[in-house]
Structures are given as C-alpha cells and as structure tokens.
Design a protein around this motif. Structure first.
Motif, PDB file in Angstrom:
ATOM      1  N   ARG A  17      -1.630   3.454  -7.780  1.00  0.00           N
ATOM      2  CA  ARG A  17      -1.108   2.232  -8.174  1.00  0.00           C
ATOM      3  C   ARG A  17       0.554   2.939  -7.430  1.00  0.00           C
ATOM      4  NH1 ARG A  17      -2.785  -0.057 -13.358  1.00  0.00           N
ATOM      5  NH2 ARG A  17      -3.852  -1.063 -12.718  1.00  0.00           N
ATOM      6  N   ALA A  18       0.847   3.970  -7.760  1.00  0.00           N
ATOM      7  CA  ALA A  18       2.047   4.720  -7.773  1.00  0.00           C
ATOM      8  C   ALA A  18       2.341   4.300  -6.553  1.00  0.00           C
ATOM      9  CB  ALA A  18       3.248   5.729  -8.599  1.00  0.00           C
ATOM     10  N   LEU A  19       1.635   5.346  -5.400  1.00  0.00           N
ATOM     11  CA  LEU A  19       1.898   6.100  -4.373  1.00  0.00           C
ATOM     12  C   LEU A  19       1.649   4.621  -3.110  1.00  0.00           C
ATOM     13  CD1 LEU A  19       1.833   7.943  -2.707  1.00  0.00           C
ATOM     14  CD2 LEU A  19      -0.546   8.171  -1.797  1.00  0.00           C
ATOM     15  N   ALA A  20       0.138   3.778  -3.925  1.00  0.00           N
ATOM     16  CA  ALA A  20       0.962   2.381  -3.543  1.00  0.00           C
ATOM     17  C   ALA A  20       2.074   1.167  -2.823  1.00  0.00           C
ATOM     18  CB  ALA A  20      -0.351   1.866  -3.532  1.00  0.00           C
ATOM     19  N   ALA A  21       3.086   1.699  -3.997  1.00  0.00           N
ATOM     20  CA  ALA A  21       4.126   0.817  -4.148  1.00  0.00           C
ATOM     21  C   ALA A  21       5.344   2.019  -3.433  1.00  0.00           C
ATOM     22  CB  ALA A  21       4.303   1.012  -6.389  1.00  0.00           C
ATOM     23  N   PRO A 151     -11.029   5.216   3.123  1.00  0.00           N
ATOM     24  CA  PRO A 151     -11.036   7.007   3.153  1.00  0.00           C
ATOM     25  C   PRO A 151      -9.348   7.151   4.052  1.00  0.00           C
ATOM     26  CG  PRO A 151     -12.514   5.845   4.807  1.00  0.00           C
ATOM     27  CD  PRO A 151     -12.126   4.675   4.122  1.00  0.00           C
ATOM     28  N   LYS A 152      -8.100   6.601   4.811  1.00  0.00           N
ATOM     29  CA  LYS A 152      -7.440   7.135   4.691  1.00  0.00           C
ATOM     30  C   LYS A 152      -6.172   6.868   3.528  1.00  0.00           C
ATOM     31  CE  LYS A 152      -3.125   5.812   7.951  1.00  0.00           C
ATOM     32  NZ  LYS A 152      -3.032   4.099   8.497  1.00  0.00           N
ATOM     33  N   GLY A 153      -6.273   6.092   2.275  1.00  0.00           N
ATOM     34  CA  GLY A 153      -6.068   6.232   1.123  1.00  0.00           C
ATOM     35  C   GLY A 153      -6.334   7.610   0.604  1.00  0.00           C
ATOM     36  N   CYS A 154      -7.146   7.386   0.759  1.00  0.00           N
ATOM     37  CA  CYS A 154      -8.429   8.750   0.545  1.00  0.00           C
ATOM     38  C   CYS A 154      -7.670  10.553   0.143  1.00  0.00           C
ATOM     39  CB  CYS A 154      -9.648   8.972  -0.188  1.00  0.00           C
ATOM     40  SG  CYS A 154     -10.842   7.291  -1.063  1.00  0.00           S
ATOM     41  N   MET A 155      -6.881  10.118   1.763  1.00  0.00           N
ATOM     42  CA  MET A 155      -6.354  11.126   2.496  1.00  0.00           C
ATOM     43  C   MET A 155      -5.511  11.213   1.717  1.00  0.00           C
ATOM     44  SD  MET A 155      -8.966  12.971   3.511  1.00  0.00           S
ATOM     45  CE  MET A 155      -8.186  14.596   4.491  1.00  0.00           C
ATOM     46  N   SER A 265      -8.994  10.382  -9.259  1.00  0.00           N
ATOM     47  CA  SER A 265      -8.793   8.653  -9.475  1.00  0.00           C
ATOM     48  C   SER A 265      -9.000   7.871 -10.732  1.00  0.00           C
ATOM     49  CB  SER A 265      -8.271   8.237  -7.880  1.00  0.00           C
ATOM     50  OG  SER A 265     -10.571   8.424  -7.658  1.00  0.00           O
ATOM     51  N   PRO A 266      -8.242   7.469 -10.814  1.00  0.00           N
ATOM     52  CA  PRO A 266      -8.854   6.637 -12.019  1.00  0.00           C
ATOM     53  C   PRO A 266      -9.299   4.676 -11.397  1.00  0.00           C
ATOM     54  CG  PRO A 266      -6.439   6.532 -12.411  1.00  0.00           C
ATOM     55  CD  PRO A 266      -6.848   7.107 -10.645  1.00  0.00           C
ATOM     56  N   VAL A 267      -9.697   4.783 -12.342  1.00  0.00           N
ATOM     57  CA  VAL A 267     -10.686   3.045 -11.979  1.00  0.00           C
ATOM     58  C   VAL A 267     -10.164   1.835 -12.912  1.00  0.00           C
ATOM     59  CG1 VAL A 267     -12.238   0.976 -11.210  1.00  0.00           C
ATOM     60  CG2 VAL A 267     -12.060   3.409 -10.257  1.00  0.00           C
ATOM     61  N   PRO A 268      -9.400   1.279 -12.593  1.00  0.00           N
ATOM     62  CA  PRO A 268      -8.313   0.606 -11.658  1.00  0.00           C
ATOM     63  C   PRO A 268      -7.408   1.655 -11.668  1.00  0.00           C
ATOM     64  CG  PRO A 268      -8.186  -0.969 -13.473  1.00  0.00           C
ATOM     65  CD  PRO A 268      -9.033  -0.088 -14.159  1.00  0.00           C
ATOM     66  N   GLY A 269      -6.695   1.107 -10.332  1.00  0.00           N
ATOM     67  CA  GLY A 269      -4.968   2.149 -10.149  1.00  0.00           C
ATOM     68  C   GLY A 269      -4.796   3.359  -9.151  1.00  0.00           C
ATOM     69  N   GLY A 270      -6.379   3.412  -9.070  1.00  0.00           N
ATOM     70  CA  GLY A 270      -6.820   5.201  -8.082  1.00  0.00           C
ATOM     71  C   GLY A 270      -6.970   4.225  -6.493  1.00  0.00           C
ATOM     72  N   VAL A 271      -8.128   4.715  -6.124  1.00  0.00           N
ATOM     73  CA  VAL A 271      -7.706   3.812  -4.799  1.00  0.00           C
ATOM     74  C   VAL A 271      -7.872   3.013  -3.877  1.00  0.00           C
ATOM     75  CG1 VAL A 271      -9.854   4.681  -2.631  1.00  0.00           C
ATOM     76  CG2 VAL A 271      -9.738   6.209  -4.398  1.00  0.00           C
ATOM     77  N   GLY A 272      -8.413   2.397  -4.552  1.00  0.00           N
ATOM     78  CA  GLY A 272      -8.298   0.331  -4.626  1.00  0.00           C
ATOM     79  C   GLY A 272      -7.327   0.053  -4.425  1.00  0.00           C
ATOM     80  N   MET A 274      -4.419   1.981  -2.500  1.00  0.00           N
ATOM     81  CA  MET A 274      -4.237   2.184  -1.434  1.00  0.00           C
ATOM     82  C   MET A 274      -5.505   1.794  -0.333  1.00  0.00           C
ATOM     83  SD  MET A 274      -2.028   4.344  -1.790  1.00  0.00           S
ATOM     84  CE  MET A 274      -2.015   5.439  -0.498  1.00  0.00           C
ATOM     85  N   THR A 275      -6.201   0.984  -0.289  1.00  0.00           N
ATOM     86  CA  THR A 275      -6.486   0.745   0.022  1.00  0.00           C
ATOM     87  C   THR A 275      -6.013  -0.797   1.388  1.00  0.00           C
ATOM     88  OG1 THR A 275      -9.680   1.226  -0.556  1.00  0.00           O
ATOM     89  CG2 THR A 275      -9.257  -1.108   1.042  1.00  0.00           C
ATOM     90  N   ILE A 276      -5.603  -1.158   0.211  1.00  0.00           N
ATOM     91  CA  ILE A 276      -5.059  -2.405   0.829  1.00  0.00           C
ATOM     92  C   ILE A 276      -3.045  -1.445   0.919  1.00  0.00           C
ATOM     93  CG2 ILE A 276      -3.111  -4.378   0.036  1.00  0.00           C
ATOM     94  CD1 ILE A 276      -5.105  -4.869  -2.215  1.00  0.00           C
ATOM     95  N   ALA A 277      -2.714  -1.073   0.741  1.00  0.00           N
ATOM     96  CA  ALA A 277      -1.527  -0.732   0.797  1.00  0.00           C
ATOM     97  C   ALA A 277      -1.891   0.205   2.500  1.00  0.00           C
ATOM     98  CB  ALA A 277      -0.810   0.704   0.539  1.00  0.00           C
ATOM     99  N   CYS A 278      -2.546   0.623   2.833  1.00  0.00           N
ATOM    100  CA  CYS A 278      -3.204   1.895   4.672  1.00  0.00           C
ATOM    101  C   CYS A 278      -3.314   0.220   5.509  1.00  0.00           C
ATOM    102  CB  CYS A 278      -4.456   1.634   4.767  1.00  0.00           C
ATOM    103  SG  CYS A 278      -3.690   3.972   3.788  1.00  0.00           S
ATOM    104  N   LEU A 279      -3.987  -1.084   4.292  1.00  0.00           N
ATOM    105  CA  LEU A 279      -4.486  -2.313   5.311  1.00  0.00           C
ATOM    106  C   LEU A 279      -2.564  -2.235   6.521  1.00  0.00           C
ATOM    107  CD1 LEU A 279      -6.224  -4.260   7.054  1.00  0.00           C
ATOM    108  CD2 LEU A 279      -5.743  -5.316   4.196  1.00  0.00           C
TER     109      LEU A 279
END
Ligand SMILES: Nc1nc2c(c(=O)[nH]1)N[C@@H](CN(C=O)c1ccc(C(=O)N[C@@H](CCC(=O)O)C(=O)O)cc1)CN2
Length: 301
Positions: A17-21, A151-155, A265-272, A274-279
């Motif tokens: 969540r923080a990294l996506a922001a 995957p990009k968000g995971c990296m 990474s937690p669920v929610p608030g982990g990879v999810g 970042m998927t949208i941020a990378c989009l």
C-alpha cells in the motif's frame, strides 16, 4: 520503558500500500510535467465483460487510480453474453485510437470467450498488461518492454526491501500466464536460481524449505504453512481469496509465516496495490513509446 519485541513475530512487512502510494505520487508528478510540456494525458481503455464481483472491484480501483495520477480512462463495460466478434471489433477500434495508449482486458472472461485469442488482438505496444506473446517473448529474451503488472510489482517490493535476488534459490508456486510464468522470468533476469512448481507438485514442503525467495500464486487459501519455510525466507503472497466469513486471505498462512520469514507481503495490502500501480506505470510507458518509438519493428505505432 521500551516495548519488548515479541520473539514470535519477526518478519517485516512488504508494504504494497505504501509503495504503491509512493509510485502514484511519482507518476502524478511526471504526468503533470508532460502536460506542462503540451503533451496529451496518457489514455487507458479498460474493458470489463460480465458481472464478476471481484473484477468489478478491481476495475473500479483501476479507474480511481487513473484519475488520481492524471491518466485518462475510457471504461467499456459489456454484458456477459457479448460475443467474441464484438470484442475483437472493440479492440481493433481501440488499437487505432490515438488517445488510447493502453488497453486492458479484465480477466477472467465469461465462459465461452477465448482470452488467449482476444489478448493477442491487442496491439503489443498498447498491451499494458504485458500478456501478449510478443511482450512475454521479450521478457523471456531478457529484453522486456511492457512487463506483466503483478510480477513487476513483486520485483518492486523486493527492491524496496533491498533484497538482492542474485544467487538466491527462488521458488514460484503457480504457473499462470498472468503471474507464475512471467514471475519466474523476472527472477531469472535478476539472476536467481528459479524453480517453478504447481499446487499439486509432489512434496511441496521439501521444495519450499530450500527457497530463499518464495512467490505463491495458486488461489488456494493458506496452502503454504509457516513451518515449511526456510528460516529468513522472503515471501511474496500473490493469492487473494475471499473466505465464507468475508475475510480476505492469501495463499500463505500469514500468522505462522511471520514467525519464520524475514519479509512477508500481507493480504490485503501487499502485492495487490502494486499490480495497479504498475499498470499506471505501464500506461505512461506506453504513452511514451508512442512519442519515442524504439528501434524494434513491432513496437512502432
Ligand atoms: N487484465 C488483468 N486481469 C487480472 C489481473 C491483471 O493484472 N490484469 N490481475 C488479477 C486481478 N487484479 C487486477 O486486475 C487485482 C487484484 C487485486 C488487487 C488489489 O489491490 N487487492 C487488494 C484487495 C482488494 C479487495 O478488497 O478485494 C489487496 O490485495 O490489498 C488489485 C488488482 C486478475 N485479473
């Protein structure tokens, strides 16, 4: 008096969540500058077919995130009985529309629609999901252009934690085109030694016990137990499972994993998130590709 650390809780959180922001803030600044330079906003067409409740939520989040950073979104919501010919015609129209830099076909599609054929109809340079064989092929060749978002968000999460993949044993459980396969290619590119397994792979706990980096994307809630982990492992949980009681959980048992991993990474608030941020990032990249076509023939507008 300082609070004593709980010896049972050791892993640090990969906070998507923080990294996506942070990512959205940086994108918003770049897009503002583009507009100050007289360039049009990046445009993203979002196609949703049918009424899958989770897909409706994800699409809503994507459209909201576009507005937040200054990406112009074009929403196409179609009934579940839309036929393939109509969808192909819409994709052709969007391929030809200069205001649309990225095209996203939300998955899964209703039964009867061939997602592979439809994804291949998207022009590779507008394929902001990175699912077209052209973009997957470039990633496999180690020459990525538009990279699949999860995957990009995971990296990005691994980089944010200072995890160096080089020489590490990485295990990816799940071999989907959306996550598992491109994730393995990303880790390979980062010089990890990569194993791909399936949820049905024999003796999964023994494989997990060897993994320095573990990515789980199976859709099986709590498949991986904390006791299976190598102590200090880095765990990326890509699963998003809604339980009957309404809770959202991943494919990894979070409480036990936290006691053994170094990062999780937690669920929610982990990879999810970042998927949208990378989009969004890929959409800006696609808009930039149109401005500055690379020398590769297939990327030209
Ligand atoms: N065309 C695509 N379809 C699908 C993709 C994709 O990348 N492209 N991935 C998934 C779904 N997905 C994006 O579309 C996605 C899933 C989850 C999240 C997210 O932020 N999850 C939150 C929780 C949200 C909730 O409350 O349900 C979190 O994990 O914190 C974002 C995107 C399949 N389809």
């Amino acid at each position: 008096m300082a609070e004593l650390a709980d010896p049972q809780v050791s892993a640090r959180l990969l906070d998507g969540r923080a990294l996506a922001a942070q990512t959205r803030n940086a994108l918003a600044a770049t897009i503002r500058q583009r507009q100050a330079d007289g360039l049009p906003p990046p445009g993203l067409a979002v196609i949703l077919v049918g009424n899958d409740p989770a897909s409706q939520v994800y699409v809503q989040h994507k459209i909201r995130a576009c507005a937040e950073v200054g990406v112009h979104s074009f929403s196409h919501r179609l009934p579940a009985d839309t036929d393939e010919a109509a969808l192909l015609a819409l994709i052709q129209t969007l391929n030809a529309d200069p205001a649309v830099h990225g095209i996203l076909l939300q998955l899964p599609l209703p039964a009867g629609l061939d997602s592979s054929r439809l994804l291949q109809a998207i022009a590779p340079y507008k394929d902001v999901d990175g699912f077209h064989p052209h973009n997957l092929g470039l990633l496999a060749a180690g020459l990525p252009v538009l990279r699949p978002c999860t995957p990009k968000g995971c990296m990005r999460l691994l980089e944010s934690a200072g995890v160096d993949c080089r020489g590490q044993q990485a295990l990816v459980i799940g071999a989907s085109t959306i996550v598992g396969r491109p994730m393995a290619l990303e880790l390979l590119r980062a010089e990890a030694t990569v194993t791909i397994a399936h949820k049905a792979t024999r003796d999964l706990p023994a494989l997990v016990a060897q993994a320095d980096i573990l990515v789980v994307a199976t859709g099986v809630p709590g498949l991986v137990r904390g006791e299976w982990l190598k102590p200090g492992a880095v765990v990326l949980d890509v699963g998003i499972n809604r339980l009957a009681d309404g809770r959202l959980v991943g494919d990894v048992d979070f409480a036990s994993a936290r006691q053994r991993a170094s990062w999780v990474s937690p669920v929610p608030g982990g990879v999810g998130p970042m998927t949208i941020a990378c989009l969004l990032e890929n959409t800006l990249q696609a808009a930039t590709l149109v401005m500055e076509p690379p020398s590769g023939a297939a990327i030209h507008h």
